[in-house]
Design a protein around this motif. Sequence first.
Motif, PDB file in Angstrom:
ATOM      1  N   TRP A   1       0.861  -1.193   0.000  1.00 43.42           N
ATOM      2  CA  TRP A   1       0.000   0.000   0.000  1.00 43.42           C
ATOM      3  C   TRP A   1       0.886   1.227   0.000  1.00 43.42           C
ATOM      4  O   TRP A   1       1.774   1.364   0.836  1.00 43.42           O
ATOM      5  CB  TRP A   1      -0.911   0.012   1.221  1.00 43.42           C
ATOM      6  CG  TRP A   1      -1.762   1.253   1.333  1.00 43.42           C
ATOM      7  CD1 TRP A   1      -2.908   1.528   0.650  1.00 43.42           C
ATOM      8  CD2 TRP A   1      -1.532   2.389   2.183  1.00 43.42           C
ATOM      9  NE1 TRP A   1      -3.412   2.753   1.017  1.00 43.42           N
ATOM     10  CE2 TRP A   1      -2.585   3.315   1.960  1.00 43.42           C
ATOM     11  CE3 TRP A   1      -0.539   2.718   3.105  1.00 43.42           C
ATOM     12  CZ2 TRP A   1      -2.667   4.526   2.626  1.00 43.42           C
ATOM     13  CZ3 TRP A   1      -0.608   3.943   3.774  1.00 43.42           C
ATOM     14  CH2 TRP A   1      -1.669   4.829   3.536  1.00 43.42           C
ATOM     15  N   TYR A   2       0.659   2.121  -0.978  1.00 44.69           N
ATOM     16  CA  TYR A   2       1.421   3.365  -1.081  1.00 44.69           C
ATOM     17  C   TYR A   2       0.590   4.513  -0.518  1.00 44.69           C
ATOM     18  O   TYR A   2      -0.522   4.774  -0.992  1.00 44.69           O
ATOM     19  CB  TYR A   2       1.753   3.681  -2.538  1.00 44.69           C
ATOM     20  CG  TYR A   2       2.793   2.793  -3.171  1.00 44.69           C
ATOM     21  CD1 TYR A   2       3.343   1.703  -2.499  1.00 44.69           C
ATOM     22  CD2 TYR A   2       3.229   3.040  -4.470  1.00 44.69           C
ATOM     23  CE1 TYR A   2       4.289   0.893  -3.083  1.00 44.69           C
ATOM     24  CE2 TYR A   2       4.187   2.237  -5.077  1.00 44.69           C
ATOM     25  CZ  TYR A   2       4.706   1.163  -4.380  1.00 44.69           C
ATOM     26  OH  TYR A   2       5.649   0.366  -4.981  1.00 44.69           O
ATOM     27  N   ALA A   3       1.133   5.213   0.471  1.00 41.16           N
ATOM     28  CA  ALA A   3       0.422   6.343   1.052  1.00 41.16           C
ATOM     29  C   ALA A   3       0.275   7.494   0.059  1.00 41.16           C
ATOM     30  O   ALA A   3      -0.664   8.291   0.150  1.00 41.16           O
ATOM     31  CB  ALA A   3       1.155   6.831   2.305  1.00 41.16           C
ATOM     32  N   SER A   4       1.173   7.581  -0.897  1.00 42.49           N
ATOM     33  CA  SER A   4       1.161   8.704  -1.828  1.00 42.49           C
ATOM     34  C   SER A   4      -0.106   8.776  -2.670  1.00 42.49           C
ATOM     35  O   SER A   4      -0.565   9.860  -3.018  1.00 42.49           O
ATOM     36  CB  SER A   4       2.381   8.625  -2.761  1.00 42.49           C
ATOM     37  OG  SER A   4       2.359   7.416  -3.507  1.00 42.49           O
ATOM     38  N   ASP A   5      -0.682   7.608  -2.993  1.00 47.02           N
ATOM     39  CA  ASP A   5      -1.913   7.612  -3.794  1.00 47.02           C
ATOM     40  C   ASP A   5      -3.035   6.786  -3.170  1.00 47.02           C
ATOM     41  O   ASP A   5      -4.139   6.728  -3.701  1.00 47.02           O
ATOM     42  CB  ASP A   5      -1.638   7.129  -5.225  1.00 47.02           C
ATOM     43  CG  ASP A   5      -1.017   5.740  -5.271  1.00 47.02           C
ATOM     44  OD1 ASP A   5      -1.057   5.023  -4.251  1.00 47.02           O
ATOM     45  OD2 ASP A   5      -0.488   5.374  -6.339  1.00 47.02           O
ATOM     46  N   GLY A   6      -2.747   6.132  -2.026  1.00 44.24           N
ATOM     47  CA  GLY A   6      -3.769   5.348  -1.345  1.00 44.24           C
ATOM     48  C   GLY A   6      -4.167   4.079  -2.077  1.00 44.24           C
ATOM     49  O   GLY A   6      -5.225   3.502  -1.784  1.00 44.24           O
ATOM     50  N   LEU A   7      -3.336   3.615  -3.015  1.00 43.24           N
ATOM     51  CA  LEU A   7      -3.663   2.441  -3.806  1.00 43.24           C
ATOM     52  C   LEU A   7      -2.895   1.203  -3.343  1.00 43.24           C
ATOM     53  O   LEU A   7      -1.813   1.307  -2.765  1.00 43.24           O
ATOM     54  CB  LEU A   7      -3.375   2.694  -5.284  1.00 43.24           C
ATOM     55  CG  LEU A   7      -4.142   3.842  -5.940  1.00 43.24           C
ATOM     56  CD1 LEU A   7      -3.787   3.930  -7.414  1.00 43.24           C
ATOM     57  CD2 LEU A   7      -5.646   3.678  -5.757  1.00 43.24           C
ATOM     58  N   TYR A   8      -3.471   0.034  -3.645  1.00 39.27           N
ATOM     59  CA  TYR A   8      -2.864  -1.247  -3.322  1.00 39.27           C
ATOM     60  C   TYR A   8      -2.186  -1.824  -4.561  1.00 39.27           C
ATOM     61  O   TYR A   8      -2.650  -1.625  -5.682  1.00 39.27           O
ATOM     62  CB  TYR A   8      -3.926  -2.231  -2.818  1.00 39.27           C
ATOM     63  CG  TYR A   8      -4.520  -1.828  -1.488  1.00 39.27           C
ATOM     64  CD1 TYR A   8      -4.043  -2.368  -0.301  1.00 39.27           C
ATOM     65  CD2 TYR A   8      -5.559  -0.901  -1.423  1.00 39.27           C
ATOM     66  CE1 TYR A   8      -4.578  -1.990   0.922  1.00 39.27           C
ATOM     67  CE2 TYR A   8      -6.103  -0.514  -0.211  1.00 39.27           C
ATOM     68  CZ  TYR A   8      -5.609  -1.067   0.958  1.00 39.27           C
ATOM     69  OH  TYR A   8      -6.139  -0.697   2.164  1.00 39.27           O
ATOM     70  N   ARG A   9      -1.107  -2.557  -4.320  1.00 41.47           N
ATOM     71  CA  ARG A   9      -0.356  -3.169  -5.410  1.00 41.47           C
ATOM     72  C   ARG A   9       0.058  -4.578  -5.036  1.00 41.47           C
ATOM     73  O   ARG A   9       0.344  -4.850  -3.876  1.00 41.47           O
ATOM     74  CB  ARG A   9       0.896  -2.335  -5.726  1.00 41.47           C
ATOM     75  CG  ARG A   9       0.585  -0.982  -6.354  1.00 41.47           C
ATOM     76  CD  ARG A   9       1.758  -0.038  -6.228  1.00 41.47           C
ATOM     77  NE  ARG A   9       1.539   1.195  -6.994  1.00 41.47           N
ATOM     78  CZ  ARG A   9       0.816   2.211  -6.575  1.00 41.47           C
ATOM     79  NH1 ARG A   9       0.231   2.167  -5.381  1.00 41.47           N
ATOM     80  NH2 ARG A   9       0.665   3.287  -7.329  1.00 41.47           N
ATOM     81  N   SER A  10       0.113  -5.444  -6.034  1.00 41.81           N
ATOM     82  CA  SER A  10       0.613  -6.795  -5.815  1.00 41.81           C
ATOM     83  C   SER A  10       2.090  -6.735  -5.442  1.00 41.81           C
ATOM     84  O   SER A  10       2.833  -5.873  -5.935  1.00 41.81           O
ATOM     85  CB  SER A  10       0.438  -7.633  -7.083  1.00 41.81           C
ATOM     86  OG  SER A  10       1.152  -8.848  -6.972  1.00 41.81           O
ATOM     87  N   ALA A  11       2.513  -7.638  -4.587  1.00 43.01           N
ATOM     88  CA  ALA A  11       3.920  -7.710  -4.198  1.00 43.01           C
ATOM     89  C   ALA A  11       4.716  -8.645  -5.092  1.00 43.01           C
ATOM     90  O   ALA A  11       5.890  -8.903  -4.849  1.00 43.01           O
ATOM     91  CB  ALA A  11       4.033  -8.177  -2.742  1.00 43.01           C
TER      92      ALA A  11
END
Length: 196
Positions: free
Chosen positions: A151-161
């Motif tokens: 999870w990136y705070a910069s855009d609030g989006l989730y990403r696969s690891a």
Amino acid sequence: AEGRRRTTNETMTDFIEQQQRQPKDASETNDESAPARNHSSLSSSTIETTYSHGKPSEGMCCLCTMEDITEDNYVEYQSYPSMKWKPSLFEQSIVQQLLETKFQQYIDTVQKSDCLAELRRLVAEGPPLYISDKHALPLYDEKDTHICQLWYASDGLYRSAMLQGACTGKERDELWDRLKQLLVDMEEAKQCTTSD
């Protein structure tokens, strides 16, 4: 033996490029990599969740760049199967760099390594699937096997690891077999050099 090693390298490179051009067939994914199939579907999109993410603590800095970690570059990661979240001790740019380069770095290191001990260790580990770092991204507890989501705070989006370019299921098994053959070729070349 050295010639066979070079041929194995070329065959492995061709295999990787071919697999990356082909769409993944989920039906060929074996049980061992089933989590990989599930986690890879987590693209850069907002996911319904009741979890409330945190903020960087005061004085928090990146273990790689030593730059301050702020709300602009703060990252959290989720471990599987506990599904617990922890703050990354790498800033966002480093996390993204790992996602984009770690798999290819592994392949390059295996193909170019002249150290048998290093090659044995890399082949024993197998081709990496997920982002990892024992210092900046330690797993939540001893039962967790890997990081599944970011999870990136910069855009609030989730990403696969999952690492960019990583193979799963049958493709990963075939790649691993090629790496094992590369190790055999190198061991034979070493024996020939020693006997001479």
